[in-house]
Design a protein around this motif. Structure first.
Motif, PDB file in Angstrom:
ATOM      1  N   PRO A   1     -18.590  -9.492  -1.238  1.00  0.00           N
ATOM      2  CA  PRO A   1     -17.465  -9.020  -0.995  1.00  0.00           C
ATOM      3  C   PRO A   1     -16.524  -9.760   0.078  1.00  0.00           C
ATOM      4  O   PRO A   1     -17.027 -10.744   0.470  1.00  0.00           O
ATOM      5  CB  PRO A   1     -17.908  -7.774   0.155  1.00  0.00           C
ATOM      6  N   LYS A   2     -15.365  -9.730  -0.394  1.00  0.00           N
ATOM      7  CA  LYS A   2     -14.150 -10.508  -0.023  1.00  0.00           C
ATOM      8  C   LYS A   2     -13.384  -9.722   1.090  1.00  0.00           C
ATOM      9  O   LYS A   2     -13.034  -8.515   0.901  1.00  0.00           O
ATOM     10  CB  LYS A   2     -13.345 -11.223  -0.786  1.00  0.00           C
ATOM     11  N   TRP A   3     -12.819 -10.268   2.273  1.00  0.00           N
ATOM     12  CA  TRP A   3     -11.701  -9.613   3.227  1.00  0.00           C
ATOM     13  C   TRP A   3     -10.655  -9.386   2.429  1.00  0.00           C
ATOM     14  O   TRP A   3      -9.862 -10.132   1.522  1.00  0.00           O
ATOM     15  CB  TRP A   3     -11.457 -10.367   4.183  1.00  0.00           C
ATOM     16  N   ILE A   4     -10.002  -8.217   2.429  1.00  0.00           N
ATOM     17  CA  ILE A   4      -8.723  -7.636   1.852  1.00  0.00           C
ATOM     18  C   ILE A   4      -7.971  -7.211   2.834  1.00  0.00           C
ATOM     19  O   ILE A   4      -7.892  -6.397   3.762  1.00  0.00           O
ATOM     20  CB  ILE A   4      -8.909  -6.281   0.965  1.00  0.00           C
ATOM     21  N   PRO A   5      -6.759  -8.242   2.933  1.00  0.00           N
ATOM     22  CA  PRO A   5      -5.815  -7.774   4.166  1.00  0.00           C
ATOM     23  C   PRO A   5      -4.971  -6.389   3.982  1.00  0.00           C
ATOM     24  O   PRO A   5      -4.781  -6.172   2.688  1.00  0.00           O
ATOM     25  CB  PRO A   5      -4.745  -8.955   3.812  1.00  0.00           C
ATOM     26  N   ILE A   6      -4.792  -5.838   4.916  1.00  0.00           N
ATOM     27  CA  ILE A   6      -4.173  -4.507   4.730  1.00  0.00           C
ATOM     28  C   ILE A   6      -2.776  -4.637   4.045  1.00  0.00           C
ATOM     29  O   ILE A   6      -2.227  -3.501   3.689  1.00  0.00           O
ATOM     30  CB  ILE A   6      -4.159  -3.425   5.910  1.00  0.00           C
ATOM     31  N   ASP A   7      -2.161  -5.861   4.257  1.00  0.00           N
ATOM     32  CA  ASP A   7      -0.975  -5.967   3.665  1.00  0.00           C
ATOM     33  C   ASP A   7      -0.861  -6.124   2.165  1.00  0.00           C
ATOM     34  O   ASP A   7       0.047  -5.729   1.500  1.00  0.00           O
ATOM     35  CB  ASP A   7      -0.094  -7.175   4.404  1.00  0.00           C
ATOM     36  N   ASP A   8      -2.004  -6.479   1.594  1.00  0.00           N
ATOM     37  CA  ASP A   8      -2.413  -6.400   0.303  1.00  0.00           C
ATOM     38  C   ASP A   8      -2.679  -5.284  -0.377  1.00  0.00           C
ATOM     39  O   ASP A   8      -1.826  -4.817  -1.515  1.00  0.00           O
ATOM     40  CB  ASP A   8      -3.498  -7.456  -0.021  1.00  0.00           C
ATOM     41  N   ARG A   9      -3.466  -4.500   0.277  1.00  0.00           N
ATOM     42  CA  ARG A   9      -3.655  -3.043  -0.188  1.00  0.00           C
ATOM     43  C   ARG A   9      -4.606  -2.544   0.758  1.00  0.00           C
ATOM     44  O   ARG A   9      -5.391  -2.825   1.574  1.00  0.00           O
ATOM     45  CB  ARG A   9      -4.345  -3.134  -1.444  1.00  0.00           C
ATOM     46  N   LEU A  10      -4.736  -1.150   0.623  1.00  0.00           N
ATOM     47  CA  LEU A  10      -5.394  -0.187   1.538  1.00  0.00           C
ATOM     48  C   LEU A  10      -6.584   0.295   0.723  1.00  0.00           C
ATOM     49  O   LEU A  10      -6.495   0.260  -0.387  1.00  0.00           O
ATOM     50  CB  LEU A  10      -4.600   1.002   2.001  1.00  0.00           C
ATOM     51  N   PRO A  11      -7.610   0.877   1.234  1.00  0.00           N
ATOM     52  CA  PRO A  11      -8.654   1.062   0.607  1.00  0.00           C
ATOM     53  C   PRO A  11      -8.217   2.439  -0.238  1.00  0.00           C
ATOM     54  O   PRO A  11      -7.494   3.233   0.058  1.00  0.00           O
ATOM     55  CB  PRO A  11      -9.778   1.607   1.704  1.00  0.00           C
ATOM     56  N   GLU A  12      -9.032   2.660  -1.403  1.00  0.00           N
ATOM     57  CA  GLU A  12      -8.855   3.865  -2.214  1.00  0.00           C
ATOM     58  C   GLU A  12      -9.487   5.141  -1.351  1.00  0.00           C
ATOM     59  O   GLU A  12     -10.493   4.993  -0.682  1.00  0.00           O
ATOM     60  CB  GLU A  12      -9.393   3.765  -3.547  1.00  0.00           C
ATOM     61  N   THR A  13      -8.872   6.136  -1.655  1.00  0.00           N
ATOM     62  CA  THR A  13      -9.434   7.373  -1.064  1.00  0.00           C
ATOM     63  C   THR A  13      -9.809   8.398  -2.189  1.00  0.00           C
ATOM     64  O   THR A  13      -9.301   8.523  -3.277  1.00  0.00           O
ATOM     65  CB  THR A  13      -8.428   7.988  -0.144  1.00  0.00           C
TER      66      THR A  13
END
Length: 112
Positions: A35-47
């Motif tokens: 797993p890689k870190w995903i900046p929240i500015d790039d995208r938010l988790p799917e709900t």
């Protein structure tokens, strides 16, 4: 002691190349699964339909530790929560800057 000339064995060479290719494929696959870190500015988790993400690992801009939590959305927007807490992380002064999916849980001896 005499030096014997090196004899090139084509079959041994091919087997060695095939092993190298398999190792390269295994390394690429293993790297893709990390797993890689995903900046929240790039995208938010799917709900899901109810507005809840899966449990994720959270990173903070103002704290060196990480936490497991969720992202939840409702009609007013979205927020990050630690574990199953009902209090948002921002309300206690923690600023999420990135997230990542959790690895698969340990499956026993087969995972070693």
């Amino acid at each position: 002691m005499t030096n014997k000339p090196t004899v090139f064995n084509y079959a041994d060479h091919q087997r060695a190349l095939e092993r190298i290719r398999r190792l390269e494929d295994m390394c690429r696959k293993a790297e893709a699964e990390i797993p890689k870190w995903i900046p929240i500015d790039d995208r938010l988790p799917e709900t899901d339909e109810e507005g809840y993400s899966e449990y994720i690992l959270l990173s903070f801009s103002n704290m060196t530790l990480v936490r497991i939590g969720q992202y939840r959305e409702d009609d007013e927007g979205g927020a990050f929560y630690a574990g199953d807490d009902d209090e948002t992380l921002i309300s206690i002064g923690l600023h999420v800057n990135a997230w990542m999916t959790l690895p698969e849980p340990y499956g026993g001896e087969d995972d070693v």
